[in-house]
Design an enzyme around this catalytic site. Structure first.
Site, PDB file in Angstrom:
ATOM      1  N   LYS A  48       0.502  24.921  -3.408  1.00 37.70           N
ATOM      2  CA  LYS A  48       1.570  25.402  -4.300  1.00 37.70           C
ATOM      3  C   LYS A  48       2.456  26.513  -3.733  1.00 37.70           C
ATOM      4  O   LYS A  48       3.545  26.765  -4.260  1.00 37.70           O
ATOM      5  CB  LYS A  48       0.943  25.932  -5.608  1.00 37.70           C
ATOM      6  CG  LYS A  48       0.387  24.856  -6.492  1.00 37.70           C
ATOM      7  CD  LYS A  48       1.495  24.095  -7.200  1.00 37.70           C
ATOM      8  CE  LYS A  48       1.027  22.827  -7.847  1.00 37.70           C
ATOM      9  NZ  LYS A  48       1.516  21.605  -7.209  1.00 37.70           N
TER      10      LYS A  48
ATOM     11  N   PRO B 218      -4.532  28.167  -0.801  1.00 40.24           N
ATOM     12  CA  PRO B 218      -3.770  26.956  -0.457  1.00 40.24           C
ATOM     13  C   PRO B 218      -4.336  25.636  -1.011  1.00 40.24           C
ATOM     14  O   PRO B 218      -3.699  24.590  -0.857  1.00 40.24           O
ATOM     15  CB  PRO B 218      -3.785  26.949   1.085  1.00 40.24           C
ATOM     16  CG  PRO B 218      -4.898  27.847   1.480  1.00 40.24           C
ATOM     17  CD  PRO B 218      -5.107  28.832   0.384  1.00 40.24           C
TER      18      PRO B 218
ATOM     19  N   TYR C  72      -9.476  15.782   0.162  1.00 45.88           N
ATOM     20  CA  TYR C  72     -10.107  17.060  -0.173  1.00 45.88           C
ATOM     21  C   TYR C  72     -11.605  16.787  -0.300  1.00 45.88           C
ATOM     22  O   TYR C  72     -12.023  16.036  -1.180  1.00 45.88           O
ATOM     23  CB  TYR C  72      -9.568  17.593  -1.501  1.00 45.88           C
ATOM     24  CG  TYR C  72      -8.130  18.097  -1.437  1.00 45.88           C
ATOM     25  CD1 TYR C  72      -7.060  17.209  -1.474  1.00 45.88           C
ATOM     26  CD2 TYR C  72      -7.855  19.462  -1.354  1.00 45.88           C
ATOM     27  CE1 TYR C  72      -5.743  17.679  -1.416  1.00 45.88           C
ATOM     28  CE2 TYR C  72      -6.552  19.931  -1.304  1.00 45.88           C
ATOM     29  CZ  TYR C  72      -5.499  19.040  -1.330  1.00 45.88           C
ATOM     30  OH  TYR C  72      -4.206  19.504  -1.274  1.00 45.88           O
TER      31      TYR C  72
ATOM     32  N   TYR D  47      -0.628  18.697  -9.564  1.00 44.94           N
ATOM     33  CA  TYR D  47      -0.478  18.558  -8.111  1.00 44.94           C
ATOM     34  C   TYR D  47       0.936  18.125  -7.738  1.00 44.94           C
ATOM     35  O   TYR D  47       1.533  18.687  -6.813  1.00 44.94           O
ATOM     36  CB  TYR D  47      -1.517  17.558  -7.571  1.00 44.94           C
ATOM     37  CG  TYR D  47      -1.692  17.650  -6.075  1.00 44.94           C
ATOM     38  CD1 TYR D  47      -2.584  18.551  -5.503  1.00 44.94           C
ATOM     39  CD2 TYR D  47      -0.943  16.839  -5.215  1.00 44.94           C
ATOM     40  CE1 TYR D  47      -2.734  18.657  -4.133  1.00 44.94           C
ATOM     41  CE2 TYR D  47      -1.090  16.933  -3.838  1.00 44.94           C
ATOM     42  CZ  TYR D  47      -1.991  17.839  -3.303  1.00 44.94           C
ATOM     43  OH  TYR D  47      -2.127  17.943  -1.939  1.00 44.94           O
TER      44      TYR D  47
ATOM     45  N   HIS E 219       3.715  10.426  -0.370  1.00 44.68           N
ATOM     46  CA  HIS E 219       2.331  10.067  -0.740  1.00 44.68           C
ATOM     47  C   HIS E 219       2.231   9.859  -2.243  1.00 44.68           C
ATOM     48  O   HIS E 219       2.698  10.690  -3.021  1.00 44.68           O
ATOM     49  CB  HIS E 219       1.359  11.184  -0.340  1.00 44.68           C
ATOM     50  CG  HIS E 219       1.105  11.253   1.125  1.00 44.68           C
ATOM     51  ND1 HIS E 219       0.053  11.946   1.666  1.00 44.68           N
ATOM     52  CD2 HIS E 219       1.761  10.700   2.175  1.00 44.68           C
ATOM     53  CE1 HIS E 219       0.069  11.825   2.984  1.00 44.68           C
ATOM     54  NE2 HIS E 219       1.105  11.085   3.318  1.00 44.68           N
TER      55      HIS E 219
END
Ligand code: RFL
Ligand code: PHB
Length: 394
Positions: A300, A296, A204, A388, A75
């Site tokens: 990570k 979560p 998200y 990220y 991704h």
């Protein structure tokens, strides 16, 4: 009692313990892995799904990336969704070409178990009564029961890779560890559904009804999460209620519609931030969830577990090959830099995206402003993206 001897006694066959055994084996260092669950159980425990670029490189470079390269979903961005609109964060453009790979934690675990078995080494599953002793001596020991037989394993060093509820951290004498902790007033309800993806990247979502996350495992399986109350009973969430809430929290003004499918698995997980310092005592080294937990939202946890054992494997290799202790002595300090960066990022993502029961309208306006800033400012988006995809190993 049977006595055995090894260089590194590894407690726990999760991502941390298994990768450590693999990295040591490649350096010709002996280890014994003991795990209290069955192989089938650890190979099917549904947890994390996102690998940082550095984790993927580590697995590839150590020869366990073949299936990951075939089946992992690469991704290049994620979406932040709020106010009925989606905003893409182009991680690859913002990080000079880095990306993440969606590949289930249990697939990483399966690949590492296979690598160990193919190398002719065993993993002792279904052991019980695991205890560590003499960790501040030069011959630390692990005792356990295997198929009714009591075994004493004498080691040069012990790796405590037994997760948050393991026995290693509590075996360190009182007063040695400092604990830093935060719990959150919500949990995540997670499902796996036999539904093809509706969107090709993670979403998200910040919504009045609470956070929602759209993720996936494969072209046939969707993974979805909903923010719920911390003590929520899964019995209060029949499938129809889960789908209804997911539709509401993920909907957009332009009519995006989530695809449904048969729910194969449901579970509720609490959220906490937790770190102990130092991550070592005497000849025992804690790695992964045994030493730290992140909520979560930043994806990570598994990545930190893999990063810890990369450092531990290098340090143990230097020690066994040359007798040099400097890297082992520095283990905790080396790991904690990365751990605290991930702690901050995970706390920040969690705070930005969830509804807190104590929130007033002022707080909600602040969250909205922060979200708008992150999607509207290139440096702010780059900061999210850099964290990220994962900071490079030092
Ligand atoms: P694990 O995987 O918990 O493995 C520890 C192993 O030790 C065994 N064990 C013992 N063995 C022998 N004797 C004892 N006394 C023992 N006590 C325990 C256990 O059976 C187990 O096999 O720890 P490890 O290796 O440190 O790995 C950590 C990760 O599992 C964890 O951080 C992640 O799953 C967290 N996480 C995520 N991490 C990510 O990097 N990306 C994600 O997208 C992500 N999503 C998640 C997550 C965790 C979640 N849950 C379940 C909290 C999503 C969720 C919902
Ligand atoms: C998952 O796919 O399980 C997942 C993805 C991203 C997260 C957490 C979990 O932040």
């Amino acid at each position: 009692m049977t006595s055995m001897r090894t260089q590194v006694g590894i407690i726990g066959a999760g991502p941390a313990g298994l990768l450590l055994a693999h990295l040591l084996q490649r350096q010709g260092i002996e280890s014994a892995v003991i795990e209290n669950r069955a192989r089938d159980y650890v190979e099917h425990r549904v947890r994390a799904g996102v690998l940082e670029q550095g984790s993927v490189d580590l697995l590839n470079d150590s020869g366990v990336g073949a299936r990951l390269q075939l089946e992992g979903l690469v991704h290049h961005g994620i979406e932040l969704r709020f106010g009925g609109q989606g905003h893409r964060i182009d991680m690859t453009a913002l990080t000079g070409g880095r990306c993440i790979t969606v590949y289930g934690q249990q697939e990483v675990v399966k690949d590492l178990i296979r690598a160990r078995i193919d190398a002719g080494r065993e993993i002792m599953f279904e052991v019980s009564d695991v205890r560590v002793a003499d960790i501040d001596s030069s011959a630390p020991k692990v005792t356990f029961v295997r198929a009714g037989e009591k075994i004493e394993l004498v080691c040069d060093i012990i790796a405590g890779c037994d997760g948050f509820h393991g026995v290693c951290r509590p075996s360190i004498p009182a007063g040695v560890l400092s604990t830093f902790e935060r719990t959150y007033p919500f949990a995540w309800l997670g499902i796996l559904a036999a539904a093809p993806p509706t969107h090709d990247e993670l979403i998200y979502a910040y919504h009045q009804r609470g956070f929602a996350l759209y993720s996936m495992r494969s072209p046939e399986v969707t993974r979805l999460y909903l923010q719920v109350a911390p003590e929520e009973d899964i019995g209060n969430w029949p499938d129809e209620r889960i789908w209804e809430d997911l539709h509401t929290r993920l909907e957009t003004d332009d009519g995006w519609k989530l695809r449904e499918g048969a729910i194969a698995e449901k579970g509720i997980t609490g959220m906490r931030s937790f770190v102990v310092e130092p991550m070592q005592y005497g000849r025992m080294f804690l790695a992964g969830d045994a030493a730290h937990i992140v909520p979560p939202t930043g994806a990570k946890g598994m990545n930190l577990a893999l990063a810890d054992v990369r450092v531990l494997a290098q340090a143990a290799t230097a020690y066994f090959k040359t007798g040099a202790r400097a890297l082992l002595d520095a283990y905790s300090a080396t790991c904690l830099k990365r751990v605290w960066r991930a702690e901050h990022f995970s706390w920040w993502m969690t705070s930005m995206l969830h509804r807190f029961p104590s929130d007033d309208v002022f707080q909600q306006r602040l969250q909205r402003s922060q979200l708008e800033y992150v999607v509207g400012s290139r440096p702010a988006a780059a900061s999210l993206a850099e964290n990220y995809v994962g900071l490079p190993f030092s």
